[in-house]
Structures are given as structure tokens and as C-alpha cells.
Enzyme design. Structure first.
Site, short mmCIF file in Angstrom:
data_model
loop_
_atom_site.label_atom_id
_atom_site.label_comp_id
_atom_site.label_asym_id
_atom_site.label_seq_id
_atom_site.Cartn_x
_atom_site.Cartn_y
_atom_site.Cartn_z
N GLU A 14 0.82 -1.21 0.00
CA GLU A 14 0.00 0.00 0.00
C GLU A 14 0.86 1.26 0.00
O GLU A 14 0.54 2.25 -0.68
CB GLU A 14 -0.92 0.01 1.23
CG GLU A 14 -1.86 -1.18 1.31
CD GLU A 14 -1.31 -2.33 2.14
OE1 GLU A 14 -2.08 -2.95 2.86
OE2 GLU A 14 -0.08 -2.59 2.04
N CYS B 103 -0.26 0.26 7.63
CA CYS B 103 -0.73 0.71 6.31
C CYS B 103 -2.15 1.29 6.41
O CYS B 103 -2.51 2.20 5.65
CB CYS B 103 -0.71 -0.44 5.32
SG CYS B 103 0.97 -0.98 4.91
N TRP C 157 22.34 -37.70 -12.14
CA TRP C 157 21.33 -36.83 -12.76
C TRP C 157 20.38 -37.62 -13.63
O TRP C 157 20.80 -38.36 -14.53
CB TRP C 157 22.00 -35.73 -13.58
CG TRP C 157 22.86 -34.82 -12.75
CD1 TRP C 157 24.21 -34.64 -12.86
CD2 TRP C 157 22.43 -33.98 -11.68
NE1 TRP C 157 24.64 -33.74 -11.93
CE2 TRP C 157 23.57 -33.32 -11.18
CE3 TRP C 157 21.18 -33.74 -11.09
CZ2 TRP C 157 23.51 -32.42 -10.13
CZ3 TRP C 157 21.13 -32.84 -10.04
CH2 TRP C 157 22.28 -32.19 -9.57
N LEU D 163 22.48 -27.95 -1.64
CA LEU D 163 21.11 -27.48 -1.39
C LEU D 163 21.02 -25.95 -1.43
O LEU D 163 20.30 -25.33 -0.64
CB LEU D 163 20.59 -28.00 -0.04
CG LEU D 163 20.57 -29.52 0.14
CD1 LEU D 163 20.01 -29.90 1.51
CD2 LEU D 163 19.78 -30.20 -0.97
N ARG E 281 22.84 -22.12 -6.44
CA ARG E 281 24.02 -21.75 -7.22
C ARG E 281 23.73 -21.57 -8.71
O ARG E 281 24.47 -20.88 -9.42
CB ARG E 281 25.13 -22.79 -7.02
CG ARG E 281 24.74 -24.20 -7.45
CD ARG E 281 25.74 -25.23 -6.95
NE ARG E 281 25.34 -26.57 -7.36
CZ ARG E 281 24.46 -27.31 -6.70
NH1 ARG E 281 23.86 -26.82 -5.63
NH2 ARG E 281 24.15 -28.52 -7.11
N GLU F 296 13.15 -32.58 -0.59
CA GLU F 296 13.81 -33.03 -1.82
C GLU F 296 14.30 -34.48 -1.77
O GLU F 296 14.84 -34.97 -2.74
CB GLU F 296 14.98 -32.10 -2.16
CG GLU F 296 14.56 -30.81 -2.82
CD GLU F 296 15.63 -30.25 -3.76
OE1 GLU F 296 16.66 -30.92 -3.99
OE2 GLU F 296 15.44 -29.13 -4.26
N GLY G 163 15.43 -38.23 0.79
CA GLY G 163 15.27 -39.25 -0.23
C GLY G 163 13.90 -39.88 -0.20
O GLY G 163 12.95 -39.35 0.37
N THR H 130 12.20 -40.41 3.26
CA THR H 130 11.75 -39.14 3.84
C THR H 130 10.51 -38.63 3.12
O THR H 130 9.52 -38.23 3.74
CB THR H 130 12.87 -38.09 3.78
OG1 THR H 130 14.02 -38.59 4.48
CG2 THR H 130 12.43 -36.79 4.40
N SER I 227 7.47 -40.70 3.97
CA SER I 227 6.98 -40.49 5.33
C SER I 227 6.05 -39.28 5.39
O SER I 227 5.05 -39.30 6.11
CB SER I 227 8.15 -40.32 6.30
OG SER I 227 8.82 -39.08 6.12
#
Length: 342
Positions: A46, A80, A171, A205, A208, A285, A287, A290, A293
Site C-alpha cells: 500500500e 498501512c 542426474w 542445497l 548456485r 527433496e 530421499g 523421507t 513419510s
């Protein structure tokens, strides 16, 4: 209001812990000013919209649109709602009410008390989607959770551990897909991986391959197998290790140890830790264990799944998930599928 939502996206990844908000000022059916929330500590939407109006005299006869209720409290910046009242803007159109307990309707009350005509609930669904991270954090007391993985054409996310010759990623997707992932990282406040992912891939992680802030790094480390030589403990970005006890073992600066009970409700304990650290969004991300779960616990909001062209024939199987497909796109030879939790 749609314009408010569109310009609010310019703040994605920089406004935390504030929400992404857009504001548009209209006079005689013409937009005379607009703005979005600056990086944290800077002016709100605003303020930026009002400041952009070349002829302030028009404000008294203008309507201000804002995707989220104007704040009514002093934080890093003044309220605001006070500025709107000061500028004598009589018509205020709001997308949704702010759930933050220091606002939560108080902005609307203050505006009405000052004689403003206030309309609430315009493009409400779209405004909620725009601020899904902020709203989930305040409504559900947990971060907005995004699951992400890449799987081979035959359904594996990694080859067998015994066939890997070095501690680096294998990859499955092309460089453009990987760059997109780094863009996503810049848009969220935290990223999580399991112990095996750190040990097998030694990931950084970070962002870059994209311009933008890196998320806080979170890793499961029940048995203290992550050490100073692993990239995520380099101190460049805040890192939280989730362990069964508080021993730090001289991991260096910017590395925090949080204790959880690995015997029950691990995903819930993880999001509780992130909530305490004021982290509004999380990318999980890897594995596979995880990720699964979180799926099994029902603790996810959307999934972003890449399918590459390579086949692995054996290895670690991709997680099993069921959700509502919302989009699919092709990135060179990769397929990206987006799911929402049903």
C-alpha cells in the site's frame, strides 16, 4: 484485484516473514498507482502504491485495491491502514482478511471507524492461492510443504548404492529442469533431505544455478553421520540438523542441532521445529524414505515430480503418491507433473 495478485508475485522469496501483497489505486476507472511488498523491512504494498501516484490530490476520490488486509500494527514499518486514512482514501477493496494475530480484522475495523467504505472478499480464492505459504503458516501452524523428486522413465529415483562410484548426484533430468529447481529453492524458506541423501550425494542445497537467496537447509541425522566435511555444514547458509540428542560435535558456525524423537510422528515433529524457527515454506527433496513419510502422514500441500528419459532398471523406487493433477509441462525431454493434495 487480479492485477494486485499478479504484481504481488514480484515479492516471492524476499518478503518473508511478511506476506506477498499487491496494491492498485484506481481513479475514474484508470490505474494511477500500484506497488507490491518490498523485501522484508521495506515498505508494504500500500505504501509503494500510494508513493507511486503522481498527483496525490486524486487519492481522496480514488479506490485502493489490496490483495490482503492492510496491517493495523507497528512492525518494521508503520500501519498501512493509518496511511490510507491519512491520505483520505475513502474506498478500500480487500481480497482476504489477514490471519496474523496482530491484524486479523483489526485493519478493516480501523478503516471503517475512520469512515472508509470497505469491501472484503474479491477474488478470495485467487488471493488465498497467492499467499498459500503465509496463510498455511498462520492457519495450520506449519510451513507450506512442497514435495519434489525426479524419477527415471522406469520409476527409480537413484541407482543401487553399491553401484555408485562417488558421492555426488546421479542426474536423471536435464540442466534446464535442474535450474528450475534452483529457482524454486530461491522462492522457499527451507529445504529438507534425509541422511542417506546427504551421505550419497553430498548436496549443497543452494541456489548456485539461480539468482536468489538459498533456503535454510534441514537434514535428518539420527545417528550423527553428517560431519564437517559435508557440504551442508559449510556455514554459508543456516543449517538445522535433526538428531536424537543435542550433541553438536563442533559442526561450526550457522549449524543448529534440534532434537526430535525418531520413534514416532517424525514428519509432524519436523514441521513443528520449522514452525518454531518461523519458516513458512518447505521443499522436501529426498530421499525416498523421507518423502514417503510425509506422504503417509498426509503432511504435504503440493508435489512437483520430474520424469526423465533415462532408465535405471534397478535401484531406489520413487515414492508412491496420489493427488489432484493441476498441471503438466515438458522441459526439453523431461516431463514435470504438478499435484495438489486432494
Amino acid at each position: 484485484m487480479q492485477r494486485c495478485i499478479d504484481i504481488a508475485k514480484n515479492g516471492l522469496g524476499s518478503t518473508y516473514p511478511n506476506p506477498m501483497v499487491g496494491s492498485v489505486i484506481v481513479h475514474n476507472d484508470k490505474i494511477i498507482g500500484e506497488g507490491y511488498t518490498s523485501a522484508y523491512g521495506g515498505p508494504h504494498a500500500e505504501v509503494n502504491a500510494i508513493s507511486s501516484v503522481k498527483n496525490p490530490a486524486l487519492l481522496k476520490d480514488a479506490t485502493i485495491y489490496v490483495s490482503l488486509e492492510p496491517c493495523s500494527h507497528f512492525g518494521k514499518t508503520p500501519p498501512c491502514s493509518d496511511l490510507i486514512i491519512e491520505k483520505e482514501i475513502k474506498n478500500v477493496v480487500i481480497g482476504i482478511i489477514d490471519p496474523f494475530d496482530k491484524v486479523a480484522g483489526r485493519g478493516v475495523t480501523k478503516l471503517k471507524a475512520a469512515g472508509c467504505q470497505v469491501t472484503v472478499g474479491v477474488l478470495e480464492k485467487e488471493c488465498r492461492e497467492s499467499n498459500k505459504r503465509f496463510l498455511t503458516f498462520h492457519d495450520k501452524k506449519r510451513p507450506y510443504i512442497i514435495l519434489k523428486w525426479a524419477e527415471s522413465a522406469d520409476g527409480f529415483i537413484a541407482p543401487p548404492a553399491e553401484t555408485r562410484k562417488s558421492k555426488e548426484p546421479v542426474w536423471i533430468t536435464n540442466p534446464y529442469s535442474r535450474q528450475l529447481v534452483h529457482q524454486w529453492r530461491s522462492e522457499e524458506t527451507a529445504i529438507l533431505v534425509g541422511t542417506n541423501t546427504v551421505l550419497a550425494d553430498n548436496p549443497s542445497l543452494t541456489t548456485r544455478d539461480w539468482h536468489g537467496p538459498s533456503p535454510v537447509r534441514i537434514a535428518l541425522d539420527k545417528h550423527h553421520r553428517i560431519h564437517a566435511e559435508h557440504a551442508i555444514t559449510n556455514g554459508n547458509t543456516k543449517t538445522i540438523l535433526l538428531r536424537s540428542d543435542a550433541a553438536n560435535h563442533s559442526l561450526g558456525n550457522n549449524v543448529i542441532v534440534e532434537v526430535i524423537n525418531f520413534e514416532k510422528d517424525v514428519p509432524q515433529q519436523i514441521v513443528d521445529v520449522l514452525y518454531r524457527h518461523q519458516l513458512q515454506s518447505l521443499i522436501v527433496e529426498g530421499g525416498a524414505i523421507t518423502l514417503q513419510s510425509f506422504i503417509n502422514a498426509g503432511l504435504w500441500d503440493e508435489a512437483r515430480i520430474f520424469t526423465g528419459t533415462p532408465t535405471l532398471q534397478e535401484g531406489i523406487q520413487a515414492p508412491k503418491i496420489s493427488g489432484k493433477p493441476i498441471a503438466q509441462q515438458t522441459i526439453i525431454n523431461d516431463t514435470l507433473t504438478l499435484l495438489k493434495k486432494s
